[in-house]
Motif scaffolding. Structure first.
Motif, PDB file in Angstrom:
ATOM      1  N   ASP A   1     -72.787  68.577  56.509  1.00 17.41           N
ATOM      2  CA  ASP A   1     -72.913  67.432  55.609  1.00 17.41           C
ATOM      3  C   ASP A   1     -73.357  67.929  54.236  1.00 17.41           C
ATOM      4  O   ASP A   1     -74.503  68.316  54.046  1.00 17.41           O
ATOM      5  N   PHE A   2     -72.423  67.905  53.300  1.00 21.30           N
ATOM      6  CA  PHE A   2     -72.707  68.264  51.915  1.00 21.30           C
ATOM      7  C   PHE A   2     -72.546  67.044  51.012  1.00 21.30           C
ATOM      8  O   PHE A   2     -72.267  67.180  49.826  1.00 21.30           O
ATOM      9  N   SER A   3     -72.743  65.865  51.566  1.00 24.78           N
ATOM     10  CA  SER A   3     -72.660  64.637  50.775  1.00 24.78           C
ATOM     11  C   SER A   3     -73.770  64.597  49.740  1.00 24.78           C
ATOM     12  O   SER A   3     -74.834  65.206  49.929  1.00 24.78           O
TER      13      SER A   3
ATOM     14  N   LEU B   1     -71.107  69.451  44.090  1.00 21.70           N
ATOM     15  CA  LEU B   1     -69.997  70.364  44.328  1.00 21.70           C
ATOM     16  C   LEU B   1     -68.798  69.961  43.486  1.00 21.70           C
ATOM     17  O   LEU B   1     -68.472  68.782  43.383  1.00 21.70           O
TER      18      LEU B   1
ATOM     19  N   PHE C   1     -63.986  74.585  45.543  1.00 23.96           N
ATOM     20  CA  PHE C   1     -64.227  75.485  46.662  1.00 23.96           C
ATOM     21  C   PHE C   1     -63.348  76.709  46.545  1.00 23.96           C
ATOM     22  O   PHE C   1     -62.252  76.650  46.016  1.00 23.96           O
TER      23      PHE C   1
ATOM     24  N   TYR D   1     -68.551  66.443  55.886  1.00 23.76           N
ATOM     25  CA  TYR D   1     -68.852  65.379  54.928  1.00 23.76           C
ATOM     26  C   TYR D   1     -68.987  65.971  53.529  1.00 23.76           C
ATOM     27  O   TYR D   1     -69.866  66.790  53.284  1.00 23.76           O
ATOM     28  N   LEU D   2     -68.109  65.549  52.639  1.00 20.06           N
ATOM     29  CA  LEU D   2     -68.128  66.016  51.255  1.00 20.06           C
ATOM     30  C   LEU D   2     -68.172  64.843  50.282  1.00 20.06           C
ATOM     31  O   LEU D   2     -67.897  65.003  49.091  1.00 20.06           O
TER      32      LEU D   2
ATOM     33  N   ASN E   1     -69.668  63.798  45.659  1.00 23.43           N
ATOM     34  CA  ASN E   1     -69.828  65.032  44.919  1.00 23.43           C
ATOM     35  C   ASN E   1     -69.066  64.890  43.613  1.00 23.43           C
ATOM     36  O   ASN E   1     -68.852  63.769  43.153  1.00 23.43           O
TER      37      ASN E   1
ATOM     38  N   ILE F   1     -66.020  66.650  43.180  1.00 23.65           N
ATOM     39  CA  ILE F   1     -64.794  67.368  43.506  1.00 23.65           C
ATOM     40  C   ILE F   1     -63.624  66.649  42.847  1.00 23.65           C
ATOM     41  O   ILE F   1     -63.379  65.480  43.110  1.00 23.65           O
TER      42      ILE F   1
ATOM     43  N   LEU G   1     -64.218  62.473  52.116  1.00 23.03           N
ATOM     44  CA  LEU G   1     -64.095  62.905  50.715  1.00 23.03           C
ATOM     45  C   LEU G   1     -64.298  61.760  49.732  1.00 23.03           C
ATOM     46  O   LEU G   1     -63.978  61.906  48.554  1.00 23.03           O
TER      47      LEU G   1
ATOM     48  N   ASN H   1     -65.530  60.951  44.942  1.00 16.25           N
ATOM     49  CA  ASN H   1     -65.479  62.208  44.202  1.00 16.25           C
ATOM     50  C   ASN H   1     -64.695  61.986  42.936  1.00 16.25           C
ATOM     51  O   ASN H   1     -64.144  60.966  42.680  1.00 16.25           O
TER      52      ASN H   1
END
Length: 76
Positions: free
Chosen positions: A23-25, A29, A32, A48-49, A52, A54, A73, A76
């Motif tokens: 989980d990088f929510s 970011l 990548f 989990y993104l 961010n 992105i 996603l 973002n």
């Protein structure tokens, strides 16, 4: 949780075949490395993104994640 992770290096997950969820929510970011998920091919099921910064991510970055069931996603 809210963090301020801005970058993940491609060696971050190398030789880590036991991780099934990340989980990088709610981070910062933006992009990548193409090989960022090397080492997670046979274990990662959930990623989990959301929330961010992105702007562009290639679908083939995920092609080797054979057990992937859920990818978030949003926002973002």
């Amino acid at each position: 949780g809210i963090n301020s992770i801005k970058k993940l290096n491609k060696i971050t997950f190398s030789n880590n075949n036991l991780t099934n969820s990340l989980d990088f929510s709610d981070n910062e970011l933006t992009n990548f490395d193409e090989f960022i998920f090397n080492g997670l091919e046979n274990s990662l099921e959930t990623l989990y993104l959301s929330s961010n910064m992105i702007e562009n991510i290639k679908i083939y970055y995920f092609k080797s994640l054979f057990k992937m069931k859920r990818l978030e996603l949003a926002y973002n």
